[in-house]
Design an enzyme around this catalytic site. Sequence first.
Site, PDB file in Angstrom:
ATOM      1  N   HIS A   1       9.380 -11.809  13.065  1.00 12.98           N
ATOM      2  CA  HIS A   1       9.624 -11.649  11.621  1.00 12.98           C
ATOM      3  C   HIS A   1       9.800 -13.016  10.947  1.00 12.98           C
ATOM      4  CE1 HIS A   1      11.114  -8.640   8.403  1.00 12.98           C
ATOM      5  NE2 HIS A   1      10.546  -9.689   7.826  1.00 12.98           N
TER       6      HIS A   1
ATOM      7  N   ARG B   1       5.434  -4.295   7.403  1.00 11.98           N
ATOM      8  CA  ARG B   1       6.609  -3.655   7.991  1.00 11.98           C
ATOM      9  C   ARG B   1       6.160  -2.904   9.236  1.00 11.98           C
ATOM     10  NH1 ARG B   1       9.441  -6.782   5.861  1.00 11.98           N
ATOM     11  NH2 ARG B   1      11.084  -6.417   4.343  1.00 11.98           N
TER      12      ARG B   1
HETATM   13  P1  NAP Z   1       4.355  -5.823  -3.860  1.00 13.98           P
HETATM   14  O1  NAP Z   1       4.063  -6.931  -4.828  1.00 13.98           O
HETATM   15  O2  NAP Z   1       5.299  -4.763  -4.264  1.00 13.98           O
HETATM   16  O3  NAP Z   1       2.946  -5.160  -3.490  1.00 13.98           O
HETATM   17  C1  NAP Z   1       2.819  -4.003  -2.761  1.00 13.98           C
HETATM   18  C2  NAP Z   1       1.350  -3.603  -2.707  1.00 13.98           C
HETATM   19  O4  NAP Z   1       1.229  -2.451  -1.872  1.00 13.98           O
HETATM   20  C3  NAP Z   1       0.784  -3.232  -4.075  1.00 13.98           C
HETATM   21  O5  NAP Z   1      -0.536  -3.686  -4.202  1.00 13.98           O
HETATM   22  C4  NAP Z   1       0.815  -1.700  -4.035  1.00 13.98           C
HETATM   23  O6  NAP Z   1      -0.171  -1.080  -4.832  1.00 13.98           O
HETATM   24  C5  NAP Z   1       0.505  -1.453  -2.583  1.00 13.98           C
HETATM   25  N1  NAP Z   1       0.947  -0.117  -2.198  1.00 13.98           N
HETATM   26  C6  NAP Z   1       2.193   0.400  -2.192  1.00 13.98           C
HETATM   27  N2  NAP Z   1       2.175   1.679  -1.793  1.00 13.98           N
HETATM   28  C7  NAP Z   1       0.877   1.980  -1.544  1.00 13.98           C
HETATM   29  C8  NAP Z   1       0.199   3.155  -1.114  1.00 13.98           C
HETATM   30  N3  NAP Z   1       0.861   4.290  -0.845  1.00 13.98           N
HETATM   31  N4  NAP Z   1      -1.141   3.105  -0.980  1.00 13.98           N
HETATM   32  C9  NAP Z   1      -1.819   1.968  -1.251  1.00 13.98           C
HETATM   33  N5  NAP Z   1      -1.240   0.826  -1.662  1.00 13.98           N
HETATM   34  C10 NAP Z   1       0.087   0.839  -1.811  1.00 13.98           C
HETATM   35  O7  NAP Z   1       4.876  -6.398  -2.484  1.00 13.98           O
HETATM   36  P2  NAP Z   1       4.684  -7.872  -1.875  1.00 13.98           P
HETATM   37  O8  NAP Z   1       5.622  -8.827  -2.517  1.00 13.98           O
HETATM   38  O9  NAP Z   1       3.247  -8.198  -1.860  1.00 13.98           O
HETATM   39  O10 NAP Z   1       5.214  -7.629  -0.379  1.00 13.98           O
HETATM   40  C11 NAP Z   1       4.576  -6.689   0.477  1.00 13.98           C
HETATM   41  C12 NAP Z   1       5.452  -6.436   1.694  1.00 13.98           C
HETATM   42  O11 NAP Z   1       5.415  -7.559   2.559  1.00 13.98           O
HETATM   43  C13 NAP Z   1       6.934  -6.265   1.397  1.00 13.98           C
HETATM   44  O12 NAP Z   1       7.225  -4.947   0.959  1.00 13.98           O
HETATM   45  C14 NAP Z   1       7.559  -6.545   2.739  1.00 13.98           C
HETATM   46  O13 NAP Z   1       7.642  -5.341   3.465  1.00 13.98           O
HETATM   47  C15 NAP Z   1       6.553  -7.479   3.416  1.00 13.98           C
HETATM   48  N6  NAP Z   1       7.074  -8.849   3.645  1.00 13.98           N
HETATM   49  C16 NAP Z   1       7.110  -9.324   4.905  1.00 13.98           C
HETATM   50  C17 NAP Z   1       7.566 -10.622   5.146  1.00 13.98           C
HETATM   51  C18 NAP Z   1       7.563 -11.196   6.541  1.00 13.98           C
HETATM   52  O14 NAP Z   1       8.055 -12.303   6.757  1.00 13.98           O
HETATM   53  N7  NAP Z   1       7.000 -10.523   7.512  1.00 13.98           N
HETATM   54  C19 NAP Z   1       7.996 -11.422   4.090  1.00 13.98           C
HETATM   55  C20 NAP Z   1       7.963 -10.888   2.810  1.00 13.98           C
HETATM   56  C21 NAP Z   1       7.494  -9.596   2.590  1.00 13.98           C
HETATM   57  P3  NAP Z   1      -0.174  -1.244  -6.431  1.00 13.98           P
HETATM   58  O15 NAP Z   1      -0.601  -2.668  -6.669  1.00 13.98           O
HETATM   59  O16 NAP Z   1      -1.191  -0.272  -6.860  1.00 13.98           O
HETATM   60  O17 NAP Z   1       1.224  -0.971  -6.884  1.00 13.98           O
END
Ligand code: NAP
Length: 310
Positions: free
Chosen positions: A273, A225
């Site tokens: 994006h 993000r």
């Molecule tokens: P997810 O499964 O919820 O994983 C989030 C990860 O971030 C987890 O490992 C979490 O730690 C870690 N995290 C959250 N807060 C943190 C903090 N304060 N300090 C350290 N680590 C932290 O999410 P995801 O499905 O992988 O997706 C990640 C992000 O990618 C989405 O939220 C979205 O913003 C982005 N995204 C972008 C696109 C694009 O096309 N550009 C597409 C899809 C998603 P824990 O494992 O310990 O909970």
Amino acid sequence: MINILFAAKPANWVSYEAPLRRALDDTGLAYNLCRETTAPASIDYLVYAPTGPVNDFTPFTNAKAVLGLWAGVEGITGNETLTVPLTRMVDEGLTEGMVEWVGGHTLRHHLGIDRHILGQDGEWRDYVPPLARDRTVAVLGLGELGRACATALSALNFNVLGWSRREKSIKGVTCHFGDDGLEQILSQAEIVITLLPLTAGTENLLNAQRLSKMPRGACIINPGRGPLIDDDALLKALDTGQISHATLDVFRVEPLPKDHPYWAHPQVTVTPHIASETRPASSSRVIAENIRRSVSGEPLLHLVDRKAGY
Ligand code: NAP
């Protein structure tokens, strides 16, 4: 009869209607899938995108759950009208797409591909990149997407460091967590990939102080993000050469305004994006499975922890 409202943009309806009906048919449930309703109290489930028509969930008095089509949920976690369980999208197509995008952009920087693509000028550049085993990359965020990217980069032989909020163990990835873990990772990583959700704990994570701790000439790849990075600090770090390149897919304001300095900066690659997208066929199966689970009293998949913000 289960009433399902598809609360996303009209263009989404075009690509989702058929696969969603197929996936719902496969559950054997009797359902009515609609795009709009004059009787919100009759709706059992909302298939939801933040760009769609619903912002106020108050009229949906009998909703059992809101099923998000997006992985990122920062636009809805603070919505106080939403009082029923919220799920986010975890979709194999989305994950595969992200692995491919991150893999491609990491290899671009690792191999120095730009030297040759931009250097078709008769000069014989004999740069030989290090092997991946001698290149340290860090993946910040080890959730569905970060874990898959870290594992794929490890399979390519990169020295992969990973960082999350809670402690983790992933084969082929040296995992760190918490503030100390972040400092350690940033001091080593030549390529940093940010796959964190946007929350109060992650906003401006890559600020001037942290960028200054990275090895000189490191690259940043941000498909997470926009607000994970302090833009002014990044532009300064690019201008001084502290950061040699930033590949950015996400921004504070999207579309990125035409006069934003990122567009013209020679050390920045802007992608609009598109790092990865939820794929209608596979994500429809996830939605249908969650409706089936809810109807049969089983726990929902991919529930959002609204307190944590992701
Ligand atoms: P997810 O499964 O919820 O994983 C989030 C990860 O971030 C987890 O490992 C979490 O730690 C870690 N995290 C959250 N807060 C943190 C903090 N304060 N300090 C350290 N680590 C932290 O999410 P995801 O499905 O992988 O997706 C990640 C992000 O990618 C989405 O939220 C979205 O913003 C982005 N995204 C972008 C696109 C694009 O096309 N550009 C597409 C899809 C998603 P824990 O494992 O310990 O909970």
